[in-house]
Design a protein around this motif. Structure first.
Motif, PDB file in Angstrom:
ATOM      1  N   GLN A  70       0.822  -1.205   0.000  1.00  0.00           N
ATOM      2  CA  GLN A  70       0.000   0.000   0.000  1.00  0.00           C
ATOM      3  C   GLN A  70       0.860   1.262   0.000  1.00  0.00           C
ATOM      4  O   GLN A  70       0.566   2.234  -0.694  1.00  0.00           O
ATOM      5  CB  GLN A  70      -0.927  -0.012   1.230  1.00  0.00           C
ATOM      6  CG  GLN A  70      -2.000  -1.087   1.173  1.00  0.00           C
ATOM      7  CD  GLN A  70      -2.789  -1.186   2.463  1.00  0.00           C
ATOM      8  OE1 GLN A  70      -2.396  -0.632   3.503  1.00  0.00           O
ATOM      9  NE2 GLN A  70      -3.902  -1.919   2.433  1.00  0.00           N
ATOM     10  N   LYS A  71       1.921   1.210   0.793  1.00  0.00           N
ATOM     11  CA  LYS A  71       2.816   2.363   0.861  1.00  0.00           C
ATOM     12  C   LYS A  71       3.508   2.600  -0.484  1.00  0.00           C
ATOM     13  O   LYS A  71       3.734   3.746  -0.897  1.00  0.00           O
ATOM     14  CB  LYS A  71       3.858   2.141   1.972  1.00  0.00           C
ATOM     15  CG  LYS A  71       4.821   3.297   2.153  1.00  0.00           C
ATOM     16  CD  LYS A  71       4.116   4.578   2.570  1.00  0.00           C
ATOM     17  CE  LYS A  71       5.118   5.710   2.752  1.00  0.00           C
ATOM     18  NZ  LYS A  71       4.461   6.996   3.051  1.00  0.00           N
ATOM     19  N   GLU A  72       3.842   1.539  -1.206  1.00  0.00           N
ATOM     20  CA  GLU A  72       4.430   1.681  -2.536  1.00  0.00           C
ATOM     21  C   GLU A  72       3.484   2.423  -3.474  1.00  0.00           C
ATOM     22  O   GLU A  72       3.894   3.286  -4.255  1.00  0.00           O
ATOM     23  CB  GLU A  72       4.773   0.301  -3.109  1.00  0.00           C
ATOM     24  CG  GLU A  72       5.999  -0.344  -2.494  1.00  0.00           C
ATOM     25  CD  GLU A  72       6.254  -1.741  -3.047  1.00  0.00           C
ATOM     26  OE1 GLU A  72       7.423  -2.172  -3.076  1.00  0.00           O
ATOM     27  OE2 GLU A  72       5.264  -2.393  -3.450  1.00  0.00           O
ATOM     28  N   LEU A  73       2.201   2.081  -3.370  1.00  0.00           N
ATOM     29  CA  LEU A  73       1.208   2.763  -4.200  1.00  0.00           C
ATOM     30  C   LEU A  73       1.116   4.243  -3.828  1.00  0.00           C
ATOM     31  O   LEU A  73       1.028   5.110  -4.709  1.00  0.00           O
ATOM     32  CB  LEU A  73      -0.159   2.089  -4.033  1.00  0.00           C
ATOM     33  CG  LEU A  73      -1.329   2.734  -4.799  1.00  0.00           C
ATOM     34  CD1 LEU A  73      -1.030   2.806  -6.290  1.00  0.00           C
ATOM     35  CD2 LEU A  73      -2.618   1.962  -4.547  1.00  0.00           C
ATOM     36  N   LYS A  74       1.169   4.562  -2.547  1.00  0.00           N
ATOM     37  CA  LYS A  74       1.111   5.954  -2.114  1.00  0.00           C
ATOM     38  C   LYS A  74       2.319   6.735  -2.630  1.00  0.00           C
ATOM     39  O   LYS A  74       2.187   7.880  -3.084  1.00  0.00           O
ATOM     40  CB  LYS A  74       1.065   6.026  -0.575  1.00  0.00           C
ATOM     41  CG  LYS A  74      -0.267   5.625   0.027  1.00  0.00           C
ATOM     42  CD  LYS A  74      -0.218   5.645   1.549  1.00  0.00           C
ATOM     43  CE  LYS A  74       0.027   7.026   2.106  1.00  0.00           C
ATOM     44  NZ  LYS A  74      -1.087   7.970   1.852  1.00  0.00           N
ATOM     45  N   VAL A  75       3.497   6.122  -2.577  1.00  0.00           N
ATOM     46  CA  VAL A  75       4.713   6.793  -3.071  1.00  0.00           C
ATOM     47  C   VAL A  75       4.606   7.047  -4.573  1.00  0.00           C
ATOM     48  O   VAL A  75       4.950   8.131  -5.064  1.00  0.00           O
ATOM     49  CB  VAL A  75       5.963   5.949  -2.747  1.00  0.00           C
ATOM     50  CG1 VAL A  75       7.200   6.523  -3.456  1.00  0.00           C
ATOM     51  CG2 VAL A  75       6.192   5.903  -1.245  1.00  0.00           C
ATOM     52  N   ALA A  76       4.112   6.044  -5.324  1.00  0.00           N
ATOM     53  CA  ALA A  76       3.963   6.196  -6.770  1.00  0.00           C
ATOM     54  C   ALA A  76       2.991   7.325  -7.095  1.00  0.00           C
ATOM     55  O   ALA A  76       3.193   8.097  -8.034  1.00  0.00           O
ATOM     56  CB  ALA A  76       3.488   4.890  -7.391  1.00  0.00           C
ATOM     57  N   HIS A  77       1.924   7.406  -6.305  1.00  0.00           N
ATOM     58  CA  HIS A  77       0.941   8.483  -6.522  1.00  0.00           C
ATOM     59  C   HIS A  77       1.568   9.844  -6.247  1.00  0.00           C
ATOM     60  O   HIS A  77       1.346  10.818  -6.985  1.00  0.00           O
ATOM     61  CB  HIS A  77      -0.268   8.258  -5.616  1.00  0.00           C
ATOM     62  CG  HIS A  77      -1.317   9.321  -5.760  1.00  0.00           C
ATOM     63  ND1 HIS A  77      -1.388  10.397  -4.903  1.00  0.00           N
ATOM     64  CD2 HIS A  77      -2.309   9.499  -6.682  1.00  0.00           C
ATOM     65  CE1 HIS A  77      -2.391  11.181  -5.277  1.00  0.00           C
ATOM     66  NE2 HIS A  77      -2.957  10.647  -6.349  1.00  0.00           N
ATOM     67  N   GLU A  78       2.357   9.947  -5.181  1.00  0.00           N
ATOM     68  CA  GLU A  78       3.021  11.215  -4.849  1.00  0.00           C
ATOM     69  C   GLU A  78       4.020  11.625  -5.927  1.00  0.00           C
ATOM     70  O   GLU A  78       4.232  12.817  -6.175  1.00  0.00           O
ATOM     71  CB  GLU A  78       3.729  11.090  -3.500  1.00  0.00           C
ATOM     72  CG  GLU A  78       2.767  10.954  -2.325  1.00  0.00           C
ATOM     73  CD  GLU A  78       3.465  10.537  -1.042  1.00  0.00           C
ATOM     74  OE1 GLU A  78       4.706  10.353  -1.086  1.00  0.00           O
ATOM     75  OE2 GLU A  78       2.783  10.378  -0.008  1.00  0.00           O
TER      76      GLU A  78
END
Length: 306
Positions: A70-78
């Motif tokens: 989930q955190k990987e997805l948040k970083v990619a979005h940022e």
């Protein structure tokens, strides 16, 4: 699940991309940071992130309450990466049930092992930038969707490239037009200046003053000050006009037996006192006039012989 992953990895490679997956040893690790930090850092190096949300929460991140995935997805979005999010169909259906029972602390999900999956899915849906969330039942649903999307990406790339070429062409044409405009402006300015100089060099006032004053040399001046200096060298003094409606420049020269009054129309000069060019046919001979008066020689009455 492993078979599905291998199928997806093969599909990605067949399209010319290289799949990067932590479990496959694709992420290089170092000694200075945690393994989790290197996972997030690798997001900087990828072009596209494919996030698959199933029933398993996975490894917890040090940044609670998220998992590492989930955190990987948040970083990619940022980082504004291109993201494709696929949610297992059973999870997607139960997510709608979760939304209706969000306030119910006794709600027990059947298709996920951690309620945080649904909380995170709600967060994803609320991202300010649009990211498509697609349900899937089998891996072919994912590959078919990606095949269609990446074909569209390639088409948009070609369109963007075409627009870039057109933009560069337009920019070059604009630059060329500006250069031509500057060249024309410069040429016109130089031409006008040359014509002005020629017209001043051959100004009819020179010939007329020479004829009226009998000055035996070629007369030339470009402004009022030079005219004053020229006439003064031949004995003419400017006459100061104190009153009356006389709009003329006047000079006088007095010699034995005569007085000469030279009148020049001030309109031959501009407001700065510069001689104005005159086009052929515009010159008026009345702009320069001279009056000659005979005067008595006073000295002859005092010529007493001794």
């Amino acid at each position: 699940m492993l078979k599905d992953f291998l199928t997806l990895r093969k599909f990605i490679r067949e399209l010319g991309y290289e799949a990067v997956k932590n479990e496959g040893g694709d992420i290089p690790y170092g000694k200075k940071k945690t393994l989790e930090d290197y996972c997030y850092r690798e997001i900087n190096n990828v072009d596209i992130l494919i996030n698959i949300i199933g029933g398993r929460y996975g490894s917890a991140s040090k940044e609670e309450p998220y998992s590492i995935s989930q955190k990987e997805l948040k970083v990619a979005h940022e980082l504004n990466k291109q993201i494709y999010i696929f949610v297992q169909q059973s999870v997607l259906v139960e997510y709608k049930t979760y939304l209706k029972n969000e306030a119910n602390e006794n709600f027990m999900p059947e298709y996920v092992d951690n309620i945080q999956i649904y909380k995170f899915l709600k967060e994803v849906y609320n991202y300010p930038t649009y990211n498509t969330v697609v349900g899937f039942s089998k891996v072919s649903d994912i590959t078919n969707y990606l095949r269609s999307q990446w074909a569209g990406l390639f088409q948009r790339f070609l369109e963007d490239e075409s627009r870039r070429v057109n933009y560069m062409l337009s920019k070059n044409l604009k630059s060329t037009a500006e250069t031509l405009s500057q060249l024309i402006e410069y040429t016109t300015r130089e031409r006008d200046e040359t014509i002005k100089n020629i017209m001043v060099q051959s100004h009819p006032v020179f010939t007329q003053i020479s004829q009226k004053t009998n000055i035996p040399i070629r007369i030339f001046f470009t402004n009022r000050k030079e005219l004053d200096t020229l006439l003064k060298s031949f004995g003419y003094e400017e006459v100061e006009i104190l009153e009356g409606d006389v709009f003329e420049i006047m000079y006088k020269k007095q010699s034995s037996g005569e007085k000469r009054i030279l009148k020049i129309n001030p309109s031959i000069f501009d407001n700065d006192g510069e001689l104005k060019p005159v086009k052929q046919g515009e010159w008026n001979k009345t702009y320069v006039e001279i009056n000659v008066e005979e005067i008595e020689n006073v000295d002859e009455y005092f010529d007493v012989p001794f």
